[in-house]
Write an enzyme that holds these catalytic residues in place. Structure first.
Site, PDB file in Angstrom:
ATOM      1  N   HIS A 263      -8.107  -5.590   0.346  1.00 48.77           N
ATOM      2  CA  HIS A 263      -6.763  -4.670   0.537  1.00 48.77           C
ATOM      3  C   HIS A 263      -6.058  -5.590   1.745  1.00 48.77           C
ATOM      4  CE1 HIS A 263      -4.172  -1.480   0.032  1.00 48.77           C
ATOM      5  NE2 HIS A 263      -4.120  -1.037   1.347  1.00 48.77           N
TER       6      HIS A 263
ATOM      7  N   ASP B 109      -9.896  -5.035  -4.101  1.00 50.78           N
ATOM      8  CA  ASP B 109      -9.475  -3.824  -3.186  1.00 50.78           C
ATOM      9  C   ASP B 109     -10.421  -2.748  -3.407  1.00 50.78           C
ATOM     10  OD1 ASP B 109      -7.882  -2.063  -2.056  1.00 50.78           O
ATOM     11  OD2 ASP B 109      -5.944  -3.064  -2.624  1.00 50.78           O
TER      12      ASP B 109
ATOM     13  N   SER C 229       0.899  -1.105  -0.066  1.00 52.78           N
ATOM     14  CA  SER C 229       0.039   0.036   0.097  1.00 52.78           C
ATOM     15  C   SER C 229       0.885   1.271  -0.106  1.00 52.78           C
ATOM     16  CB  SER C 229      -0.978  -0.025   1.166  1.00 52.78           C
ATOM     17  OG  SER C 229      -2.022   0.920   0.837  1.00 52.78           O
TER      18      SER C 229
END
Length: 224
Positions: free
Chosen positions: A206, A175, A121
């Site tokens: 995610h 996600d 991320s």
């Protein structure tokens, strides 16, 4: 004078006297130790003795979250315009701090071409930003569930030393935090610039899954 913040980091070694390092960068609001379970899950059979280095980002107010303070590699500004969300000053500060962490591994005797930079991320954004600009050849870059920051500067700022460094990219197709389309856009841009990108997607949100970890293991055996 370099005023990059020194990053706190948790370390694990798979055996004494490691000859390779994997630096793992966490996501927004997480911390270095959150990746300990992933390190323990990775099957290192066939790999050299490894040192996992898991730094924690500094605590800062995050504008997107109402100024709430949390660990973050850079601020995220509250706008739907993705380009204007980017905190360039914060990105560049963290880039310097992470580069210093790679330098420290080199000073400890790990050759740059035996160092993998991995991130999830926000950490993925930092792994791509730092790895592509690092002035010595790295073993590889693992970019998970993220995107390419400051894409307009990548071509001009990238370093030739890492032009042929393998890049493993992965994303969850469900996600809704960082849409997979952003990961795909990063993959397309890196491919346009001539990087060797291996793309994987998984039917997850995610996060990470076991299939992803198994695929990373296979890739690590090739680059290390």
């Amino acid at each position: 004078m370099d005023r990059s913040p020194q990053l706190e980091a948790i370390e694990l070694e798979t055996a004494p006297h490691p000859t390779a390092s994997i630096i793992i960068l966490h996501g927004l609001g997480a911390a270095g130790g959150d990746f300990i379970p992933v390190c323990r899950e990775l099957d290192t059979t066939g790999l050299p003795p490894l040192r996992y280095v898991m730094p924690s980002a500094p605590v800062m107010p995050v504008s997107l979250n109402g100024g709430y303070e949390m660990r973050a590699w850079y601020d995220i500004l509250p706008t739907n315009d993705l380009a204007r969300r980017e905190d360039e000053a914060g990105l560049r500060r963290s880039h310097q701090a992470i580069s210093a962490l790679i330098d420290r591994e080199v000073q400890r005797g790990i050759a740059p071409e035996r160092i993998v930079l991995m991130g999830f991320s926000q950490g993925c954004a930092m792994a791509l930003m730092t790895g592509l600009r690092y002035p010595h050849r790295l073993a590889g870059i693992v970019a998970l569930s993220g995107y390419l920051p400051l894409p307009g500067t990548t071509e001009a700022e990238r370093h030739a030393a890492n032009q042929h460094t393998p890049v493993f990219m992965a994303h969850g197709s469900h996600d809704d935090v960082v849409l997979m389309s952003r990961g795909q856009a990063a993959q397309a841009e890196l491919s346009r610039l001539g990087y060797a990108v291996q793309w994987h997607d998984y039917a997850i949100e995610h996060g990470m899954c076991l299939d992803e970890i198994r695929d990373i293991e296979v890739w690590l055996r090739k680059v290390l």
